[in-house]
Design a protein around this motif. Structure first.
Motif, short mmCIF file in Angstrom:
data_model
loop_
_atom_site.label_atom_id
_atom_site.label_comp_id
_atom_site.label_asym_id
_atom_site.label_seq_id
_atom_site.Cartn_x
_atom_site.Cartn_y
_atom_site.Cartn_z
N SER A 125 2.77 3.06 5.13
CA SER A 125 3.42 1.66 4.68
C SER A 125 3.23 0.72 5.68
O SER A 125 3.55 0.79 6.92
N ASN A 139 -5.85 -8.99 -5.63
CA ASN A 139 -5.60 -7.83 -6.50
C ASN A 139 -6.29 -6.78 -6.54
O ASN A 139 -5.96 -5.64 -6.48
N GLU A 157 -5.86 -2.94 -5.29
CA GLU A 157 -5.94 -1.83 -6.35
C GLU A 157 -7.28 -0.92 -5.97
O GLU A 157 -7.24 0.31 -6.86
N GLU A 214 -0.46 -0.16 -3.37
CA GLU A 214 0.39 -1.18 -3.79
C GLU A 214 0.57 -2.35 -2.95
O GLU A 214 0.55 -2.24 -1.89
N ASN A 243 2.91 -6.14 -2.34
CA ASN A 243 4.06 -6.65 -2.80
C ASN A 243 4.55 -7.66 -1.82
O ASN A 243 4.06 -7.68 -0.69
N ARG A 245 1.06 -0.42 0.54
CA ARG A 245 1.23 1.05 0.68
C ARG A 245 0.30 1.79 0.02
O ARG A 245 0.02 1.46 -1.20
N GLY A 246 -0.47 2.82 0.77
CA GLY A 246 -1.40 3.67 0.48
C GLY A 246 -1.79 4.85 1.12
O GLY A 246 -0.94 5.27 2.01
#
Length: 426
Positions: free
Chosen positions: A29, A69, A73, A78, A80, A93-94
């Protein structure tokens, strides 16, 4: 360095890098926190922090909105953001192996936003719809009234979502000027939690943020508690929403007795608040008690939603319950509250994003990060007499009170009278 798993590095321009090493995770994160929010606004620009957060994703010098975006992806990540009173934060986060890429991608969003006029007009309509929903919500309305009575003209009273007149008229140049003024090295923390190489993270942060202007810390003065009460009737509401609160110490001050007091009073179904209000009397389906601690102030808050015909009995019961805690703290209730707070600390340690946010907010407000052991020890050291005194101090101060939704005539005056009857020294 704060403990074996947490490290802090400061770049030459003041940007701080916080790394929470969690080698058991396969994810990472990554967040960029900026010390700016509604607490750093004025009535003339209230809401600009929130608008900037929305607009930061609408295009940079090298990427348009769609590419921002897609880039996230394609990594399965994610992305935000959120705005609060004391900060704005951007998150990704990934997979842990992509942590360095997340730092660069977030840096592009935070530092290189172009805030296109066409996108601003579109996003303005989205935010105005969000504001309309907020204005229709009795809970949000009650909290706005409540904050006004707590803090008066201080910026702590300003709502994060902002003022309609500001959102309707904000210009691109104002956004750019605000970012240039507030988004500086002294106010930025790059944080990461997960399984990553700390030295690589710091080097990546240096590449991405090392050229950011240093600026000056976005400091705010303490927020004095004022007290007062008001009500707002809202057409279509079927319930009355209540927010009642008292001042408690700020984050840098001794505040753990107030945290314990809130847990004693309203944490769990066996707490005095829930047992009496819901289980024994059936006055409200929803009620809660919390201690919210910020850098400039703290708030002890009791919140509930109920049928209008129950409001008078609710305030009679709550005022008596508060007064009873100022007389004596039940040892079993104190043990329950202590256990619940300590378990909450443990559960927070299992949530990387929560760990990261707490560490960064500590760093911004205190200049250091408290360890889990330090937090637990501070809670464990709070005794019954300290908690009892915390309740007595609450009742010695004028409360802030707000009612919203379906409010019966005279309900506010009767609530004031019930609270005044239990006030200590008043």
């Amino acid at each position: 360095m704060t403990d074996a798993a947490t490290s802090i590095h400061t770049l030459a321009n003041g940007v701080r890098v916080v790394a929470l090493r969690l080698p058991h995770l396969a994810s990472a994160s990554v967040s960029v926190f900026v010390r700016t929010g509604s607490l750093h606004e004025t009535r003339r620009n209230n809401g600009i922090s929130h608008v900037v957060e929305h607009m930061a994703f609408k295009g940079t010098h090298g990427r348009d909105c769609q590419q921002i975006n897609l880039d996230a992806e394609r990594l399965g990540a994610e992305v935000n953001a959120h705005t609060d009173k004391d900060h704005t934060a951007y998150h990704m986060r990934g997979l842990a192996k992509d942590a360095g890429r997340f730092v660069h991608m977030l840096a592009d969003i935070v530092r290189n936003g172009t805030y296109p006029d066409a996108e601003l007009e579109r996003e303005r309509q989205v935010i105005l719809q969000e504001l309309a929903e907020d204005e229709d919500d009795p809970v949000s309305t009650a909290y706005k009234l409540f904050d006004h009575h707590c803090f008066g003209s201080h910026a702590m009273a300003l709502p994060v979502i902002g003022a309609r007149r500001v959102i309707e008229t904000l210009k691109r140049d104002e956004l750019l000027a605000y970012v240039g003024r507030q988004y500086t090295g002294a106010n930025v923390v790059v944080g990461a939690a997960g399984s990553m190489d700390v030295d690589e993270l710091v080097a990546t942060a240096e590449q991405a943020f090392g050229s950011m202007p240093a600026g000056h810390p976005n400091a705010v003065p303490p927020a004095p508690h004022i007290g007062g009460a008001s009500a707002r009737r809202q057409t279509g509401a079927s319930q009355t929403h209540v927010v009642l609160g008292f001042p408690i110490p700020a984050l840098a001050e001794p505040h753990h007795a107030s945290l314990m007091a809130a847990a004693v009073f309203g944490e769990g179904m066996s707490s005095p608040l829930m047992d009496e209000i819901r289980e024994r009397r059936g006055l409200a389906y929803y009620a809660s008690c919390s201690a919210d601690v910020y850098e400039p102030c703290g708030q002890f808050i009791v919140e509930a939603s109920m049928a209008p015909e129950h409001v008078d009995e609710f305030f009679g019961a709550v005022s008596q319950l508060l007064a009873a805690q100022a007389e004596r703290i039940d040892p079993v209730a104190l043990q329950r509250a202590r256990s619940q707070l300590i378990v909450r600390e443990v559960l927070d340690q299992e949530r990387p994003q929560r760990q990261l946010e707490r560490a960064v907010l500590d760093l911004m407000a205190l200049g250091r990060v408290r360890t889990p052991a330090e937090r637990a020890a501070a809670l464990d050291a709070v005794g019954a007499d300290e908690v009892r005194q915390a309740f007595a101090q609450l009742l010695a101060r004028p409360p802030a009170l707000a009612l919203a939704g379906r409010v019966r005539p005279g309900a506010l005056d009767r609530a004031r009278e019930a609270l005044a009857a239990q006030r200590i020294g008043g």
